[in-house]
Design a protein around this motif. Structure first.
Motif, PDB file in Angstrom:
ATOM      1  N   ALA A 176      27.884  46.475  49.225  1.00  0.00           N
ATOM      2  CA  ALA A 176      26.720  46.295  50.102  1.00  0.00           C
ATOM      3  C   ALA A 176      27.015  45.228  51.150  1.00  0.00           C
ATOM      4  O   ALA A 176      26.803  45.434  52.347  1.00  0.00           O
ATOM      5  N   SER A 177      27.539  44.089  50.693  1.00  0.00           N
ATOM      6  CA  SER A 177      27.832  42.983  51.607  1.00  0.00           C
ATOM      7  C   SER A 177      28.848  43.387  52.667  1.00  0.00           C
ATOM      8  O   SER A 177      28.729  42.990  53.822  1.00  0.00           O
ATOM      9  N   MET A 191      26.942  43.667  34.348  1.00  0.00           N
ATOM     10  CA  MET A 191      26.952  42.693  35.444  1.00  0.00           C
ATOM     11  C   MET A 191      28.180  42.899  36.332  1.00  0.00           C
ATOM     12  O   MET A 191      28.125  42.714  37.543  1.00  0.00           O
ATOM     13  N   ARG A 192      29.302  43.275  35.723  1.00  0.00           N
ATOM     14  CA  ARG A 192      30.535  43.511  36.467  1.00  0.00           C
ATOM     15  C   ARG A 192      30.332  44.637  37.494  1.00  0.00           C
ATOM     16  O   ARG A 192      30.733  44.530  38.646  1.00  0.00           O
ATOM     17  N   SER A 208      27.295  45.287  44.626  1.00  0.00           N
ATOM     18  CA  SER A 208      26.743  44.303  45.569  1.00  0.00           C
ATOM     19  C   SER A 208      27.795  43.910  46.601  1.00  0.00           C
ATOM     20  O   SER A 208      27.476  43.674  47.773  1.00  0.00           O
ATOM     21  N   GLY A 209      29.043  43.855  46.155  1.00  0.00           N
ATOM     22  CA  GLY A 209      30.141  43.545  47.074  1.00  0.00           C
ATOM     23  C   GLY A 209      30.302  44.613  48.141  1.00  0.00           C
ATOM     24  O   GLY A 209      30.537  44.311  49.312  1.00  0.00           O
ATOM     25  N   PHE A 253      23.656  49.089  53.368  1.00  0.00           N
ATOM     26  CA  PHE A 253      23.553  47.772  52.731  1.00  0.00           C
ATOM     27  C   PHE A 253      22.319  47.702  51.834  1.00  0.00           C
ATOM     28  O   PHE A 253      22.398  47.336  50.661  1.00  0.00           O
ATOM     29  N   GLU A 254      21.176  48.085  52.388  1.00  0.00           N
ATOM     30  CA  GLU A 254      19.919  48.021  51.632  1.00  0.00           C
ATOM     31  C   GLU A 254      19.962  48.891  50.396  1.00  0.00           C
ATOM     32  O   GLU A 254      19.542  48.504  49.310  1.00  0.00           O
ATOM     33  N   PHE A 281      27.253  45.414  55.332  1.00  0.00           N
ATOM     34  CA  PHE A 281      26.484  44.562  56.241  1.00  0.00           C
ATOM     35  C   PHE A 281      27.404  43.845  57.218  1.00  0.00           C
ATOM     36  O   PHE A 281      27.062  43.641  58.380  1.00  0.00           O
ATOM     37  N   LYS A 286      21.018  47.463  41.184  1.00  0.00           N
ATOM     38  CA  LYS A 286      20.119  47.114  40.068  1.00  0.00           C
ATOM     39  C   LYS A 286      20.241  48.093  38.906  1.00  0.00           C
ATOM     40  O   LYS A 286      19.859  47.771  37.787  1.00  0.00           O
ATOM     41  N   ALA A 332      22.489  47.617  47.749  1.00  0.00           N
ATOM     42  CA  ALA A 332      21.948  46.417  47.095  1.00  0.00           C
ATOM     43  C   ALA A 332      20.872  46.836  46.090  1.00  0.00           C
ATOM     44  O   ALA A 332      20.754  46.251  45.012  1.00  0.00           O
ATOM     45  N   ASP A 333      20.096  47.835  46.452  1.00  0.00           N
ATOM     46  CA  ASP A 333      19.053  48.357  45.563  1.00  0.00           C
ATOM     47  C   ASP A 333      19.665  49.084  44.363  1.00  0.00           C
ATOM     48  O   ASP A 333      19.278  48.855  43.222  1.00  0.00           O
ATOM     49  N   LYS A 354      27.480  45.612  38.670  1.00  0.00           N
ATOM     50  CA  LYS A 354      26.504  45.150  39.654  1.00  0.00           C
ATOM     51  C   LYS A 354      27.192  44.334  40.744  1.00  0.00           C
ATOM     52  O   LYS A 354      26.931  44.525  41.928  1.00  0.00           O
ATOM     53  N   VAL A 355      28.100  43.450  40.327  1.00  0.00           N
ATOM     54  CA  VAL A 355      28.812  42.631  41.310  1.00  0.00           C
ATOM     55  C   VAL A 355      29.659  43.524  42.220  1.00  0.00           C
ATOM     56  O   VAL A 355      29.715  43.329  43.434  1.00  0.00           O
TER      57      VAL A 355
END
Lengths: 235, 235
Positions: free
Chosen positions: B62-63, B52-53, B59-60, B39-40, B66, B47, B43-44, B55-56
Protein backbone atom coordinates in the motif's frame (compact mmCIF):
# COMPACT_ATOMS: atom_id res chain seq x y z
CA UNK A 1 48.32 -7.65 31.82
CA UNK A 2 47.12 -4.25 32.94
CA UNK A 3 45.13 -1.74 30.94
CA UNK A 4 43.42 -3.67 28.17
CA UNK A 5 41.59 -0.95 26.31
CA UNK A 6 38.14 -1.92 25.11
CA UNK A 7 37.92 -1.00 21.43
CA UNK A 8 34.39 -2.20 20.85
CA UNK A 9 31.78 0.46 20.10
CA UNK A 10 29.98 1.68 23.21
CA UNK A 11 26.67 0.33 21.82
CA UNK A 12 28.07 -3.19 21.70
CA UNK A 13 29.28 -3.00 25.31
CA UNK A 14 25.96 -1.78 26.62
CA UNK A 15 24.12 -4.64 24.85
CA UNK A 16 26.13 -7.19 26.85
CA UNK A 17 23.78 -6.24 29.67
CA UNK A 18 21.09 -8.80 28.82
CA UNK A 19 18.40 -6.91 30.71
CA UNK A 20 19.21 -3.77 28.73
CA UNK A 21 19.09 -5.65 25.42
CA UNK A 22 15.65 -7.07 26.25
CA UNK A 23 14.36 -3.67 27.33
CA UNK A 24 15.52 -2.05 24.09
CA UNK A 25 13.92 -4.84 22.03
CA UNK A 26 10.71 -4.24 23.98
CA UNK A 27 10.83 -0.54 23.36
CA UNK A 28 11.58 -0.93 19.64
CA UNK A 29 8.75 -3.46 19.40
CA UNK A 30 6.35 -1.01 21.03
CA UNK A 31 7.38 1.86 18.74
CA UNK A 32 7.20 -0.40 15.65
CA UNK A 33 3.73 -1.64 16.49
CA UNK A 34 2.69 1.92 17.31
CA UNK A 35 3.85 3.08 13.87
CA UNK A 36 2.18 0.15 12.14
CA UNK A 37 -1.13 0.86 13.81
CA UNK A 38 -0.71 4.60 13.19
CA UNK A 39 -0.37 3.69 9.51
CA UNK A 40 -3.61 1.69 9.61
CA UNK A 41 -5.50 4.30 11.53
CA UNK A 42 -4.36 7.28 9.43
CA UNK A 43 -5.13 5.36 6.23
CA UNK A 44 -8.59 4.69 7.66
CA UNK A 45 -9.17 8.22 8.92
CA UNK A 46 -8.14 9.58 5.51
CA UNK A 47 -11.53 8.30 4.32
CA UNK A 48 -13.18 10.97 6.47
CA UNK A 49 -11.36 13.73 4.55
CA UNK A 50 -13.67 16.43 3.16
CA UNK A 51 -11.56 16.89 0.01
CA UNK A 52 -9.30 14.72 -2.11
CA UNK A 53 -6.42 17.07 -1.26
CA UNK A 54 -6.91 16.41 2.48
CA UNK A 55 -7.18 12.71 1.82
CA UNK A 56 -3.87 12.69 -0.06
CA UNK A 57 -2.25 14.68 2.77
CA UNK A 58 -3.39 12.22 5.45
CA UNK A 59 -2.57 9.18 3.29
CA UNK A 60 0.91 10.64 2.89
CA UNK A 61 1.31 10.77 6.67
CA UNK A 62 0.17 7.16 6.89
CA UNK A 63 2.78 6.08 4.32
CA UNK A 64 5.53 7.91 6.16
CA UNK A 65 4.64 6.20 9.44
CA UNK A 66 4.82 2.87 7.67
CA UNK A 67 8.21 3.82 6.26
CA UNK A 68 9.68 3.78 9.78
CA UNK A 69 8.56 0.22 10.53
CA UNK A 70 11.20 -1.42 8.33
CA UNK A 71 14.14 0.32 10.04
CA UNK A 72 12.83 -0.52 13.51
CA UNK A 73 12.44 -4.16 12.43
CA UNK A 74 15.99 -4.23 11.07
CA UNK A 75 17.33 -2.95 14.37
CA UNK A 76 15.34 -5.54 16.34
CA UNK A 77 16.86 -8.26 14.12
CA UNK A 78 20.35 -6.83 14.69
CA UNK A 79 19.72 -7.23 18.41
CA UNK A 80 18.95 -10.91 17.83
CA UNK A 81 15.18 -10.87 18.15
CA UNK A 82 12.21 -11.45 15.86
CA UNK A 83 10.37 -8.18 15.10
CA UNK A 84 6.95 -9.82 15.15
CA UNK A 85 7.57 -11.41 18.51
CA UNK A 86 8.87 -8.07 19.75
CA UNK A 87 5.71 -6.26 18.64
CA UNK A 88 3.25 -8.84 19.94
CA UNK A 89 3.21 -7.81 23.64
CA UNK A 90 2.02 -4.31 22.67
CA UNK A 91 -0.80 -5.24 20.33
CA UNK A 92 -3.48 -5.46 23.01
CA UNK A 93 -2.76 -2.08 24.62
CA UNK A 94 -2.27 -0.17 21.36
CA UNK A 95 -5.28 -1.78 19.65
CA UNK A 96 -7.34 -1.04 22.73
CA UNK A 97 -6.27 2.61 22.59
CA UNK A 98 -7.49 2.82 18.99
CA UNK A 99 -10.76 1.00 19.67
CA UNK A 100 -11.52 3.46 22.48
CA UNK A 101 -10.54 6.50 20.43
CA UNK A 102 -12.14 5.89 17.03
CA UNK A 103 -12.77 9.40 15.67
CA UNK A 104 -16.40 10.27 14.86
CA UNK A 105 -15.48 12.73 12.13
CA UNK A 106 -12.60 14.29 10.21
CA UNK A 107 -11.80 16.82 12.96
CA UNK A 108 -11.61 14.22 15.70
CA UNK A 109 -9.32 12.28 13.36
CA UNK A 110 -7.10 15.33 12.87
CA UNK A 111 -6.90 15.97 16.64
CA UNK A 112 -6.03 12.35 17.17
CA UNK A 113 -3.29 12.43 14.53
CA UNK A 114 -1.89 15.59 16.09
CA UNK A 115 -2.41 15.12 19.84
CA UNK A 116 -2.25 11.32 20.02
CA UNK A 117 0.93 10.99 18.01
CA UNK A 118 2.41 13.95 19.87
CA UNK A 119 1.76 12.24 23.20
CA UNK A 120 3.26 8.95 22.06
CA UNK A 121 6.30 10.75 20.65
CA UNK A 122 6.87 12.70 23.90
CA UNK A 123 6.65 9.52 25.91
CA UNK A 124 9.11 7.57 23.76
CA UNK A 125 11.48 10.53 23.57
CA UNK A 126 11.54 10.69 27.37
CA UNK A 127 12.47 7.01 27.54
CA UNK A 128 14.97 7.33 24.68
CA UNK A 129 17.01 9.73 26.81
CA UNK A 130 18.05 6.71 28.90
CA UNK A 131 19.33 4.69 25.93
CA UNK A 132 22.58 4.27 24.02
CA UNK A 133 23.08 6.89 21.30
CA UNK A 134 22.37 4.61 18.34
CA UNK A 135 19.03 3.37 19.65
CA UNK A 136 18.10 6.87 20.75
CA UNK A 137 18.76 8.33 17.28
CA UNK A 138 16.74 5.61 15.59
CA UNK A 139 13.76 6.15 17.88
CA UNK A 140 13.87 9.92 17.54
CA UNK A 141 14.05 9.64 13.74
CA UNK A 142 11.04 7.30 13.81
CA UNK A 143 9.03 9.83 15.76
CA UNK A 144 9.57 12.68 13.35
CA UNK A 145 6.00 13.85 12.79
CA UNK A 146 6.59 14.55 9.11
CA UNK A 147 4.53 17.69 8.87
CA UNK A 148 1.34 16.35 10.34
CA UNK A 149 1.39 18.87 13.17
CA UNK A 150 1.47 21.82 10.76
CA UNK A 151 -1.28 20.31 8.64
CA UNK A 152 -3.49 19.48 11.64
CA UNK A 153 -3.00 22.84 13.39
CA UNK A 154 -3.95 24.79 10.29
CA UNK A 155 -7.11 22.74 9.67
CA UNK A 156 -8.31 22.59 13.27
CA UNK A 157 -7.89 26.34 13.83
CA UNK A 158 -9.78 27.02 10.63
CA UNK A 159 -12.59 24.67 11.62
CA UNK A 160 -12.97 26.32 15.05
CA UNK A 161 -12.96 29.77 13.43
CA UNK A 162 -15.74 28.64 11.12
CA UNK A 163 -17.77 26.95 13.85
CA UNK A 164 -16.81 28.06 17.40
CA UNK A 165 -19.22 25.52 18.92
CA UNK A 166 -16.84 22.80 17.74
CA UNK A 167 -14.26 23.77 20.38
CA UNK A 168 -16.16 22.29 23.34
CA UNK A 169 -16.47 18.88 21.75
CA UNK A 170 -12.87 18.84 20.49
CA UNK A 171 -11.47 19.96 23.87
CA UNK A 172 -13.30 17.05 25.49
CA UNK A 173 -11.96 14.74 22.81
CA UNK A 174 -8.39 15.88 23.53
CA UNK A 175 -8.81 15.08 27.23
CA UNK A 176 -10.22 11.67 26.37
CA UNK A 177 -7.19 10.90 24.17
CA UNK A 178 -4.87 11.87 27.03
CA UNK A 179 -6.77 9.74 29.55
CA UNK A 180 -6.89 6.71 27.28
CA UNK A 181 -3.16 7.01 26.47
CA UNK A 182 -2.25 7.11 30.17
CA UNK A 183 -4.47 4.10 30.92
CA UNK A 184 -2.79 2.02 28.23
CA UNK A 185 0.71 3.20 29.17
CA UNK A 186 0.06 2.03 32.74
CA UNK A 187 -1.05 -1.40 31.49
CA UNK A 188 2.15 -1.74 29.50
CA UNK A 189 4.35 -0.57 32.39
CA UNK A 190 2.67 -3.04 34.75
CA UNK A 191 3.19 -5.98 32.39
CA UNK A 192 6.60 -5.41 30.84
CA UNK A 193 9.23 -5.97 33.48
CA UNK A 194 12.17 -5.28 31.16
CA UNK A 195 10.83 -1.86 30.21
CA UNK A 196 10.12 -0.96 33.83
CA UNK A 197 13.61 -2.11 34.81
CA UNK A 198 15.05 0.09 32.07
CA UNK A 199 13.41 3.12 33.62
CA UNK A 200 14.72 2.05 37.02
CA UNK A 201 18.30 2.09 35.68
CA UNK A 202 21.15 -0.44 35.88
CA UNK A 203 24.93 -0.77 36.24
CA UNK A 204 26.44 2.28 34.54
CA UNK A 205 22.99 3.49 33.56
CA UNK A 206 21.14 6.19 35.44
CA UNK A 207 17.53 5.39 36.28
CA UNK A 208 14.40 7.16 37.31
CA UNK A 209 13.14 7.25 40.86
CA UNK A 210 9.46 7.83 41.58
CA UNK A 211 9.93 11.59 41.80
CA UNK A 212 11.65 11.61 38.42
CA UNK A 213 8.82 9.59 36.89
CA UNK A 214 6.39 12.11 38.34
CA UNK A 215 8.35 14.96 36.74
CA UNK A 216 8.38 13.09 33.45
CA UNK A 217 4.57 12.83 33.46
CA UNK A 218 4.32 16.51 34.38
CA UNK A 219 6.43 17.40 31.33
CA UNK A 220 4.32 15.17 29.07
CA UNK A 221 1.12 16.73 30.39
CA UNK A 222 2.48 20.24 29.92
CA UNK A 223 3.42 19.52 26.35
CA UNK A 224 -0.06 18.07 25.75
CA UNK A 225 -1.58 21.30 27.10
CA UNK A 226 0.68 23.36 24.82
CA UNK A 227 -0.44 21.34 21.82
CA UNK A 228 -4.09 21.85 22.69
CA UNK A 229 -3.50 25.59 23.14
CA UNK A 230 -1.74 25.68 19.78
CA UNK A 231 -4.99 24.70 18.03
CA UNK A 232 -7.02 27.04 20.25
CA UNK A 233 -8.45 24.45 22.64
CA UNK A 234 -8.30 24.41 26.42
CA UNK A 235 -6.72 21.23 27.77
CA UNK B 1 16.90 30.22 -44.45
CA UNK B 2 16.93 26.50 -45.03
CA UNK B 3 17.56 23.76 -42.50
CA UNK B 4 16.77 25.23 -39.07
CA UNK B 5 17.51 22.38 -36.75
CA UNK B 6 15.10 22.06 -33.82
CA UNK B 7 17.19 21.74 -30.67
CA UNK B 8 14.30 21.44 -28.22
CA UNK B 9 13.87 18.07 -26.53
CA UNK B 10 11.47 15.76 -28.35
CA UNK B 11 9.14 15.75 -25.32
CA UNK B 12 8.74 19.50 -25.51
CA UNK B 13 7.86 19.39 -29.22
CA UNK B 14 5.25 16.69 -28.79
CA UNK B 15 3.54 18.66 -25.98
CA UNK B 16 2.91 21.54 -28.38
CA UNK B 17 0.15 19.32 -29.71
CA UNK B 18 -2.56 20.51 -27.30
CA UNK B 19 -4.68 17.42 -27.80
CA UNK B 20 -1.70 15.24 -26.89
CA UNK B 21 -0.95 17.29 -23.78
CA UNK B 22 -4.56 16.93 -22.58
CA UNK B 23 -4.55 13.20 -23.26
CA UNK B 24 -1.34 12.71 -21.27
CA UNK B 25 -2.73 14.75 -18.36
CA UNK B 26 -5.84 12.55 -18.50
CA UNK B 27 -3.78 9.39 -18.48
CA UNK B 28 -1.53 10.55 -15.63
CA UNK B 29 -4.63 11.58 -13.68
CA UNK B 30 -6.14 8.13 -14.18
CA UNK B 31 -2.96 6.34 -13.10
CA UNK B 32 -2.53 8.66 -10.08
CA UNK B 33 -6.10 8.12 -8.89
CA UNK B 34 -5.69 4.40 -9.52
CA UNK B 35 -2.58 4.34 -7.31
CA UNK B 36 -4.24 6.41 -4.61
CA UNK B 37 -7.24 4.11 -4.47
CA UNK B 38 -4.95 1.06 -4.63
CA UNK B 39 -3.26 2.48 -1.53
CA UNK B 40 -6.60 2.82 0.26
CA UNK B 41 -7.81 -0.59 -0.76
CA UNK B 42 -4.59 -2.45 0.09
CA UNK B 43 -4.40 -0.67 3.46
CA UNK B 44 -7.99 -1.79 4.07
CA UNK B 45 -7.49 -5.34 2.83
CA UNK B 46 -4.41 -5.66 5.05
CA UNK B 47 -6.88 -5.86 7.95
CA UNK B 48 -7.99 -9.25 6.61
CA UNK B 49 -4.47 -10.66 6.95
CA UNK B 50 -4.29 -13.88 8.98
CA UNK B 51 -0.92 -12.97 10.54
CA UNK B 52 0.86 -9.77 11.48
CA UNK B 53 3.61 -10.69 9.00
CA UNK B 54 1.07 -10.80 6.14
CA UNK B 55 -0.43 -7.54 7.32
CA UNK B 56 2.95 -5.82 7.25
CA UNK B 57 3.59 -7.24 3.77
CA UNK B 58 0.32 -5.89 2.37
CA UNK B 59 0.67 -2.56 4.18
CA UNK B 60 4.09 -2.24 2.58
CA UNK B 61 2.55 -2.69 -0.87
CA UNK B 62 0.00 0.00 0.00
CA UNK B 63 2.74 2.44 1.01
CA UNK B 64 4.68 1.79 -2.17
CA UNK B 65 1.61 2.50 -4.32
CA UNK B 66 1.15 5.77 -2.48
CA UNK B 67 4.80 6.60 -3.11
CA UNK B 68 4.09 6.82 -6.85
CA UNK B 69 1.32 9.40 -6.47
CA UNK B 70 3.67 12.31 -5.72
CA UNK B 71 5.76 11.83 -8.88
CA UNK B 72 2.67 11.54 -11.07
CA UNK B 73 1.30 14.74 -9.49
CA UNK B 74 4.59 16.55 -10.12
CA UNK B 75 4.49 15.57 -13.77
CA UNK B 76 0.87 16.73 -14.12
CA UNK B 77 1.90 20.11 -12.66
CA UNK B 78 4.84 20.32 -15.10
CA UNK B 79 2.32 19.90 -17.90
CA UNK B 80 0.42 22.90 -16.57
CA UNK B 81 -2.53 21.16 -14.93
CA UNK B 82 -3.85 20.65 -11.40
CA UNK B 83 -3.37 17.04 -10.24
CA UNK B 84 -6.66 16.97 -8.34
CA UNK B 85 -8.61 18.23 -11.33
CA UNK B 86 -6.77 15.68 -13.47
CA UNK B 87 -7.76 12.82 -11.15
CA UNK B 88 -11.39 13.86 -10.70
CA UNK B 89 -12.82 12.44 -13.97
CA UNK B 90 -11.65 8.94 -12.98
CA UNK B 91 -12.97 8.82 -9.44
CA UNK B 92 -16.41 7.48 -10.36
CA UNK B 93 -15.17 4.58 -12.52
CA UNK B 94 -12.33 3.53 -10.21
CA UNK B 95 -14.43 3.86 -7.04
CA UNK B 96 -17.18 1.88 -8.72
CA UNK B 97 -14.67 -0.86 -9.60
CA UNK B 98 -13.69 -1.11 -5.93
CA UNK B 99 -17.27 -1.03 -4.64
CA UNK B 100 -18.15 -3.91 -6.97
CA UNK B 101 -15.05 -5.92 -6.09
CA UNK B 102 -14.79 -5.65 -2.30
CA UNK B 103 -13.02 -8.87 -1.25
CA UNK B 104 -14.93 -11.15 1.13
CA UNK B 105 -11.78 -12.55 2.69
CA UNK B 106 -7.97 -12.43 2.68
CA UNK B 107 -7.64 -14.69 -0.38
CA UNK B 108 -10.03 -12.64 -2.50
CA UNK B 109 -8.03 -9.61 -1.41
CA UNK B 110 -4.78 -11.25 -2.49
CA UNK B 111 -6.23 -12.22 -5.88
CA UNK B 112 -7.47 -8.71 -6.32
CA UNK B 113 -4.08 -7.21 -5.46
CA UNK B 114 -2.43 -9.60 -7.90
CA UNK B 115 -4.91 -9.90 -10.78
CA UNK B 116 -6.56 -6.49 -10.53
CA UNK B 117 -3.35 -4.52 -10.38
CA UNK B 118 -1.86 -6.75 -13.08
CA UNK B 119 -4.76 -5.94 -15.39
CA UNK B 120 -4.54 -2.21 -14.76
CA UNK B 121 -0.77 -2.29 -15.31
CA UNK B 122 -1.11 -4.18 -18.61
CA UNK B 123 -3.69 -1.72 -19.85
CA UNK B 124 -1.65 1.37 -18.98
CA UNK B 125 1.52 -0.18 -20.40
CA UNK B 126 -0.26 -0.79 -23.69
CA UNK B 127 -1.30 2.85 -23.84
CA UNK B 128 2.14 4.05 -22.70
CA UNK B 129 3.65 2.53 -25.84
CA UNK B 130 2.02 5.40 -27.78
CA UNK B 131 3.55 8.13 -25.65
CA UNK B 132 6.74 10.20 -25.58
CA UNK B 133 9.64 8.45 -23.84
CA UNK B 134 9.58 10.56 -20.67
CA UNK B 135 5.89 10.01 -19.93
CA UNK B 136 6.20 6.35 -20.84
CA UNK B 137 9.08 5.80 -18.40
CA UNK B 138 7.22 7.55 -15.60
CA UNK B 139 4.09 5.45 -16.13
CA UNK B 140 6.01 2.20 -16.35
CA UNK B 141 7.94 3.04 -13.15
CA UNK B 142 4.62 3.77 -11.41
CA UNK B 143 3.27 0.38 -12.37
CA UNK B 144 6.17 -1.58 -10.94
CA UNK B 145 4.33 -4.12 -8.84
CA UNK B 146 6.92 -4.01 -6.07
CA UNK B 147 6.90 -7.68 -5.25
CA UNK B 148 3.19 -8.10 -4.70
CA UNK B 149 2.93 -10.69 -7.47
CA UNK B 150 5.51 -12.96 -5.84
CA UNK B 151 3.87 -12.56 -2.44
CA UNK B 152 0.36 -13.20 -3.79
CA UNK B 153 1.33 -16.18 -5.95
CA UNK B 154 3.05 -17.93 -3.05
CA UNK B 155 0.12 -17.42 -0.68
CA UNK B 156 -2.65 -18.28 -3.12
CA UNK B 157 -0.96 -21.50 -4.30
CA UNK B 158 -0.45 -22.53 -0.70
CA UNK B 159 -4.08 -21.81 0.17
CA UNK B 160 -5.36 -23.88 -2.77
CA UNK B 161 -3.00 -26.74 -1.85
CA UNK B 162 -4.40 -26.66 1.68
CA UNK B 163 -8.02 -26.43 0.58
CA UNK B 164 -8.64 -27.43 -3.07
CA UNK B 165 -12.31 -26.43 -2.83
CA UNK B 166 -11.13 -22.81 -2.69
CA UNK B 167 -10.12 -22.89 -6.36
CA UNK B 168 -13.68 -22.80 -7.75
CA UNK B 169 -14.64 -19.70 -5.80
CA UNK B 170 -11.34 -17.92 -6.53
CA UNK B 171 -11.50 -18.72 -10.27
CA UNK B 172 -14.98 -17.17 -10.36
CA UNK B 173 -13.66 -14.17 -8.46
CA UNK B 174 -10.85 -13.70 -11.01
CA UNK B 175 -13.39 -13.65 -13.86
CA UNK B 176 -15.51 -11.15 -11.99
CA UNK B 177 -12.49 -8.83 -11.53
CA UNK B 178 -11.78 -9.03 -15.27
CA UNK B 179 -15.40 -8.31 -16.20
CA UNK B 180 -15.68 -5.39 -13.81
CA UNK B 181 -12.38 -3.91 -15.03
CA UNK B 182 -13.51 -4.06 -18.67
CA UNK B 183 -16.86 -2.47 -17.83
CA UNK B 184 -15.20 0.47 -16.10
CA UNK B 185 -12.53 0.82 -18.82
CA UNK B 186 -15.32 1.12 -21.40
CA UNK B 187 -17.05 3.82 -19.35
CA UNK B 188 -13.82 5.80 -19.22
CA UNK B 189 -13.11 5.34 -22.94
CA UNK B 190 -16.62 6.49 -23.81
CA UNK B 191 -16.40 9.63 -21.69
CA UNK B 192 -12.83 10.82 -22.17
CA UNK B 193 -12.45 12.15 -25.69
CA UNK B 194 -8.81 13.14 -25.27
CA UNK B 195 -7.79 9.64 -24.19
CA UNK B 196 -9.72 8.05 -27.05
CA UNK B 197 -8.15 10.48 -29.49
CA UNK B 198 -4.72 9.53 -28.14
CA UNK B 199 -5.36 5.91 -29.03
CA UNK B 200 -6.57 6.97 -32.49
CA UNK B 201 -3.20 8.71 -33.14
CA UNK B 202 -2.31 12.18 -34.46
CA UNK B 203 0.17 14.07 -36.61
CA UNK B 204 3.53 12.27 -36.28
CA UNK B 205 1.98 9.78 -33.87
CA UNK B 206 0.86 6.33 -34.90
CA UNK B 207 -2.60 5.35 -33.70
CA UNK B 208 -4.66 2.24 -33.21
CA UNK B 209 -7.33 1.17 -35.64
CA UNK B 210 -10.17 -1.07 -34.47
CA UNK B 211 -8.26 -4.23 -35.36
CA UNK B 212 -5.27 -3.03 -33.32
CA UNK B 213 -7.54 -2.27 -30.34
CA UNK B 214 -8.92 -5.79 -30.69
CA UNK B 215 -5.41 -7.24 -30.62
CA UNK B 216 -4.59 -5.12 -27.56
CA UNK B 217 -7.54 -6.57 -25.66
CA UNK B 218 -6.56 -10.06 -26.77
CA UNK B 219 -3.06 -9.51 -25.33
CA UNK B 220 -4.49 -8.17 -22.07
CA UNK B 221 -6.86 -11.14 -21.78
CA UNK B 222 -4.04 -13.60 -22.50
CA UNK B 223 -1.88 -12.07 -19.82
CA UNK B 224 -4.79 -12.25 -17.38
CA UNK B 225 -5.17 -15.96 -18.17
CA UNK B 226 -1.44 -16.48 -17.61
CA UNK B 227 -1.67 -14.80 -14.23
CA UNK B 228 -4.59 -16.98 -13.21
CA UNK B 229 -2.72 -20.10 -14.38
CA UNK B 230 0.32 -18.99 -12.38
CA UNK B 231 -1.65 -19.31 -9.14
CA UNK B 232 -3.23 -22.58 -10.29
CA UNK B 233 -6.64 -21.22 -11.30
CA UNK B 234 -8.46 -21.61 -14.60
CA UNK B 235 -9.39 -18.28 -16.15
Amino acid sequence: MTESRDDRPAAQVVFEDEEYRLAVIDLLGAVAYGELSAFERLADDAKLAPTMRDKVEMSGMASLEFGHVGRLHDRIRELGADPFEAMAPFEAAIDSFHVHTAPADWYEGLIKAYVGDGLAADFYREIAAYLDAETRDLIIASLDDSGQAVFAVRHIRQAIDDDPKLSGRLALWGRRLMGEALTQAQHVAAERDALSALLAGGIDRPGLDLAAIGRMFTRITERHNERMAEVGLSA
